[in-house]
Design a protein around this motif. Sequence first.
Motif, PDB file in Angstrom:
ATOM      1  N   GLU A  59       4.656  -0.890   0.320  1.00 35.36           N
ATOM      2  CA  GLU A  59       5.355  -0.677  -0.959  1.00 35.36           C
ATOM      3  C   GLU A  59       4.690   0.417  -1.794  1.00 35.36           C
ATOM      4  O   GLU A  59       4.217   0.167  -2.894  1.00 35.36           O
ATOM      5  N   SER A  66       6.042   0.770  -5.455  1.00 32.53           N
ATOM      6  CA  SER A  66       6.436  -0.356  -6.309  1.00 32.53           C
ATOM      7  C   SER A  66       5.528  -0.529  -7.523  1.00 32.53           C
ATOM      8  O   SER A  66       5.899  -1.198  -8.484  1.00 32.53           O
ATOM      9  N   THR A  96       9.229  -1.245   1.994  1.00 35.29           N
ATOM     10  CA  THR A  96       9.759  -0.694   0.742  1.00 35.29           C
ATOM     11  C   THR A  96      11.108  -1.311   0.412  1.00 35.29           C
ATOM     12  O   THR A  96      11.803  -1.826   1.291  1.00 35.29           O
ATOM     13  N   SER A 116       3.278  -7.381   3.601  1.00 34.91           N
ATOM     14  CA  SER A 116       1.897  -6.887   3.488  1.00 34.91           C
ATOM     15  C   SER A 116       1.026  -7.482   4.581  1.00 34.91           C
ATOM     16  O   SER A 116       0.206  -6.783   5.188  1.00 34.91           O
ATOM     17  N   GLN A 136      -0.126  -0.487  -1.846  1.00 35.96           N
ATOM     18  CA  GLN A 136       0.738  -0.732  -2.996  1.00 35.96           C
ATOM     19  C   GLN A 136       0.026  -0.368  -4.309  1.00 35.96           C
ATOM     20  O   GLN A 136       0.585   0.292  -5.165  1.00 35.96           O
TER      21      GLN A 136
END
Lengths: 251, 220
Positions: free
Chosen positions: A166, A169, A197, A45, A88
């Motif tokens: 992500e 997720s 990912t 991130s 995310q």
Amino acid sequence: MPDVVAEAENVWMEYKDIIALRDVSLQVGEGKIKVLFGPSGSGKSTLLRCLAMLTKPTRGKVFLRGEELTSPEADIDKARAKIGFVFQNILLFHHLRALGNVTLGLRRVLGLPKQEAREKAMKALREVRMERWVDHYPAELSGGQQQRVGIARALAMEPEIILFDEPTSSLDPELKGEVLDAMKDLAKKGRTMLIATHEMHFAREAADEMIFQDEGRIIERGTPKHFFTNPSTDRARRFLARLVREGQSNV
Amino acid sequence: MYEFIPKYLPFFLKGLQHSFILALVPLALGFLVGLLAALADVYRGRTASTLISIYVEFFRGSPLIVQAILFYWFIPQDLLGMRIDRLMAALLVFTLNSGAYQKGYIKGAIEAVHEDQMTAARALGMSKLKAIRHVVLPQALRIVIPGWTNEYASMSKSTSAALAIGIPELANISMSVASWTFRSFETYTFTALLYFIWIFFSVKVLEMVYERVKIPGFEA
Ligand SMILES: Nc1ncnc2c1ncn2[C@@H]1O[C@H](COP(=O)(O)OP(=O)(O)O)[C@@H](O)[C@H]1O
Ligand SMILES: [Mg+2]
């Protein structure tokens, strides 16, 4: 070597008591799909946020199409308008319907007139198959639908690159597929994307290159084939084995 | 029992009119003060926050009635040697007082939406100012309505503090009526009823407004 769209050059990100990125260098070329993976806390991130200049690296440089964004003279807002970011935790604007979420940047950042913004937004929403949900507020959509709007919001700006952090997720397993399908469609259309990912199925199918990151460093890079047949570092091998074991992904 | 009331009704209504002005003008101006103070507190540096907290604590830390007396008698007349209009003094002090409370509500609402929504807006290329205007405030100003409704009810009742500087608002008028008629019980129950009707229906309207504008599925 195709034109480089986004680039990190010897990037460090040092927080008070942790170093999130250690000397990371990375280039994403035009039309390339790169997948970033690695354990939680490895700095994925942080790297994406640095590339979008949502946080400024403590050392090193970030470029977009050769323009240094880490330079004090850089117009960061202008650069961010050319970088799509998919979060995310999705982060749609709660007070706007799906359509409004997509038109906001077109109207307020690019300054497009209402009708043109609407048409562009509809086109992006169609690309992620959300055209029937344009009048719904985020809270009225499922997580997968919300994330597809999140993708459309980024896409509509016609960015040079889309960064995905992500994107599936936070979703229930049965909702991941629709988001991954939308991303595969974009990949087929030749979009430039950098995607953090753990969806190894997706990576195998779509990635040109995979980048394994651990403890703030890039440990290994290679094609999906390389990683799934014979990764050269122990760390990557162990991590991939764990992903399979934990059923996070069926490679 | 209440047969004398109609005779004095014009006084009551005049008083109520003053109370309305003393509530609505400070609520509106206090909103601007509170909004600017909240924005400065969240988005400006430490110095701004310190100054704002001195302002807020001053107005929260003493009774409105004492503040009204200070701002009408002592500060302008004894300290600065000038006369100011009673109503102006009351509107000024009520505005500053209400602004201090409204700042708290608005800041809370901004902080409830700020972090993530700001990130999403900045990622689109919005400047901080545009993000505040088009993303943070449209949400914060909706979720602040219930808190603001409390401030409305509270301010409406607090207008009675203006009697300390001789403004003929509703509480002041009813004291006069009670002393003219010697009918304290009836006078004050009727006065209470007027306040009650005013506040009850205003709060209902504000609740309806909130229901209309609130964001589906999103309450902070
Ligand atoms: N704002 C921050 N302040 C301090 N530490 C942070 C901050 N953001 C991230 N970190 C730390 O940096 C490391 C990398 O985090 P992150 O980039 O989120 O990893 P990943 O996305 O791979 O899980 C973690 O140890 C995390 O706790
Ligand atoms: Mg992460």
